[in-house]
Design a protein around this motif. Structure first.
Motif, PDB file in Angstrom:
ATOM      1  N   ILE A  64       0.874  -1.249   0.007  1.00  0.00           N
ATOM      2  CA  ILE A  64       0.024  -0.026  -0.093  1.00  0.00           C
ATOM      3  C   ILE A  64       1.029   1.184  -0.077  1.00  0.00           C
ATOM      4  CG2 ILE A  64      -1.808   1.229   1.256  1.00  0.00           C
ATOM      5  CD1 ILE A  64      -2.687  -1.367   2.381  1.00  0.00           C
ATOM      6  N   ASP A  65       0.717   2.165  -1.092  1.00  0.00           N
ATOM      7  CA  ASP A  65       1.368   3.400  -1.116  1.00  0.00           C
ATOM      8  C   ASP A  65       0.782   4.297  -0.334  1.00  0.00           C
ATOM      9  OD1 ASP A  65       2.373   5.879  -1.702  1.00  0.00           O
ATOM     10  OD2 ASP A  65       2.774   5.260  -3.740  1.00  0.00           O
ATOM     11  N   THR A  66       1.145   4.788   0.625  1.00  0.00           N
ATOM     12  CA  THR A  66       0.541   5.975   1.598  1.00  0.00           C
ATOM     13  C   THR A  66       0.202   7.233   0.875  1.00  0.00           C
ATOM     14  OG1 THR A  66       1.984   4.998   3.507  1.00  0.00           O
ATOM     15  CG2 THR A  66       1.021   6.873   3.954  1.00  0.00           C
TER      16      THR A  66
ATOM     17  N   TRP B 126      -6.314   8.048  11.780  1.00  0.00           N
ATOM     18  CA  TRP B 126      -6.196   6.921  11.376  1.00  0.00           C
ATOM     19  C   TRP B 126      -5.592   6.414   9.931  1.00  0.00           C
ATOM     20  CZ3 TRP B 126     -11.897   4.373  11.686  1.00  0.00           C
ATOM     21  CH2 TRP B 126     -12.412   4.516  13.063  1.00  0.00           C
ATOM     22  N   SER B 127      -5.112   5.295   9.570  1.00  0.00           N
ATOM     23  CA  SER B 127      -4.430   5.253   8.416  1.00  0.00           C
ATOM     24  C   SER B 127      -5.303   5.625   7.165  1.00  0.00           C
ATOM     25  CB  SER B 127      -3.986   3.714   8.088  1.00  0.00           C
ATOM     26  OG  SER B 127      -4.761   2.944   7.704  1.00  0.00           O
ATOM     27  N   PRO B 128      -4.894   6.121   6.244  1.00  0.00           N
ATOM     28  CA  PRO B 128      -5.740   6.512   4.835  1.00  0.00           C
ATOM     29  C   PRO B 128      -6.503   5.350   4.449  1.00  0.00           C
ATOM     30  CG  PRO B 128      -3.403   7.161   4.671  1.00  0.00           C
ATOM     31  CD  PRO B 128      -3.536   6.728   5.974  1.00  0.00           C
ATOM     32  N   THR B 129      -5.799   4.356   4.365  1.00  0.00           N
ATOM     33  CA  THR B 129      -6.501   3.048   3.770  1.00  0.00           C
ATOM     34  C   THR B 129      -7.643   2.496   4.540  1.00  0.00           C
ATOM     35  OG1 THR B 129      -4.464   2.113   2.666  1.00  0.00           O
ATOM     36  CG2 THR B 129      -6.204   0.659   3.151  1.00  0.00           C
ATOM     37  N   ARG B 130      -7.537   2.478   5.954  1.00  0.00           N
ATOM     38  CA  ARG B 130      -8.192   1.823   6.804  1.00  0.00           C
ATOM     39  C   ARG B 130      -9.876   2.939   6.803  1.00  0.00           C
ATOM     40  NH1 ARG B 130      -8.477   2.604  13.177  1.00  0.00           N
ATOM     41  NH2 ARG B 130     -10.360   1.549  13.750  1.00  0.00           N
TER      42      ARG B 130
ATOM     43  N   GLU C  16     -13.831  14.331  -0.846  1.00  0.00           N
ATOM     44  CA  GLU C  16     -14.311  15.532  -1.870  1.00  0.00           C
ATOM     45  C   GLU C  16     -15.515  15.259  -2.726  1.00  0.00           C
ATOM     46  OE1 GLU C  16     -11.172  16.887  -4.184  1.00  0.00           O
ATOM     47  OE2 GLU C  16      -9.730  17.102  -2.558  1.00  0.00           O
ATOM     48  N   GLU C  17     -15.760  14.230  -3.017  1.00  0.00           N
ATOM     49  CA  GLU C  17     -16.912  13.378  -3.876  1.00  0.00           C
ATOM     50  C   GLU C  17     -17.970  13.610  -2.676  1.00  0.00           C
ATOM     51  OE1 GLU C  17     -18.218   9.095  -5.088  1.00  0.00           O
ATOM     52  OE2 GLU C  17     -16.147   9.736  -5.533  1.00  0.00           O
TER      53      GLU C  17
ATOM     54  N   GLN D 125      -4.491  10.139  -1.192  1.00  0.00           N
ATOM     55  CA  GLN D 125      -5.080  10.800  -2.301  1.00  0.00           C
ATOM     56  C   GLN D 125      -6.465  10.120  -2.619  1.00  0.00           C
ATOM     57  OE1 GLN D 125      -2.091  10.386  -5.357  1.00  0.00           O
ATOM     58  NE2 GLN D 125      -1.188  12.347  -5.007  1.00  0.00           N
ATOM     59  N   ARG D 126      -6.481   8.920  -2.390  1.00  0.00           N
ATOM     60  CA  ARG D 126      -7.799   8.113  -2.666  1.00  0.00           C
ATOM     61  C   ARG D 126      -8.867   8.481  -1.440  1.00  0.00           C
ATOM     62  NH1 ARG D 126      -6.458   2.548  -3.283  1.00  0.00           N
ATOM     63  NH2 ARG D 126      -5.791   2.586  -1.057  1.00  0.00           N
ATOM     64  N   LEU D 127      -8.225   8.677  -0.207  1.00  0.00           N
ATOM     65  CA  LEU D 127      -9.141   9.011   0.858  1.00  0.00           C
ATOM     66  C   LEU D 127      -9.691  10.547   0.556  1.00  0.00           C
ATOM     67  CD1 LEU D 127     -10.422   8.872   3.458  1.00  0.00           C
ATOM     68  CD2 LEU D 127      -8.148   9.342   4.647  1.00  0.00           C
TER      69      LEU D 127
END
Length: 193
Positions: free
Chosen positions: A4-6, A77-81, A18-19, A11-13
């Motif tokens: 997982i690239d932080t 929290w981690s952005p992925t979580r 934003e969406e 950016q995904r989070l």
């Protein structure tokens, strides 16, 4: 498992948040500790679960309508979580939009039973946890989505005090998870939300 690239995860989070804000009826993220009704809900859950649910304010995200209530440390929290959990919660937003406040609160919280055999709550959560599994598969790979630890964590939540013992049949929950994973694999983990 997928590395997982932080930066990519952040950016995904940010894109998801934003969406959520650009929707015709924006979705808000609010800290639980700032809301009296969430503090009252935590106290009530502690009582009805005989002390089993003590982490409502600190570990659980709750959706009511178009507001997602998060623990006060959510930004850490981690952005992925965080992304995976928001994906889960967006299913609950859609459920509120589909059923409306009154019916959603009745079905999720009261019918047929508030404790034990809470069939509607289990169905709503099954739909949301299918999205959790999909988000894990997209961000971490199918191996992570299929992990026994994740499966047993979901089973524990369904059958324990986290959701007031909403579905006391662990074998049924495991079967549902297997079915959801098979559907994700058939449809591809990249399937759009």
């Amino acid at each position: 498992m997928k590395a997982i690239d932080t930066r990519e995860a952040r950016q995904r989070l940010e894109a998801l948040i934003e969406e959520m804000g650009r929707r015709p009826r924006p979705i808000r993220i609010v800290r639980k500790g700032a809301c009296w009704h969430q503090r009252w809900a935590a106290a009530g859950l502690r009582v009805v679960t005989f002390g089993g649910q003590r982490t409502y304010l600190t570990h659980y995200v709750t959706t009511l309508g178009r507001t997602i209530y998060v623990p006060d440390d959510f930004e850490g929290w981690s952005p992925t979580r965080a992304w995976q959990i928001l994906r889960h919660e967006l299913v609950h937003v859609a459920q509120f939009e589909r059923y409306g406040w009154v019916l959603m609160v009745l079905l999720y919280g009261v019918l047929p039973l508030p404790l034990g055999l809470s069939w509607f709550r289990a169905r709503f959560e099954m739909e949301a946890y299918a999205e959790t599994l999909r988000a894990v598969a997209e961000s971490e790979g199918m191996e992570a989505a299929r992990s026994p630890q994740l499966r047993e964590e979901i089973v524990r939540r369904f059958t324990g005090p986290d959701y007031a013992w909403m579905w006391p049949f662990p074998g049924v929950v495991r079967g549902w998870i297997a079915e959801a994973l098979a559907q994700i694999e058939r449809g591809g983990a990249d399937r759009a939300r």
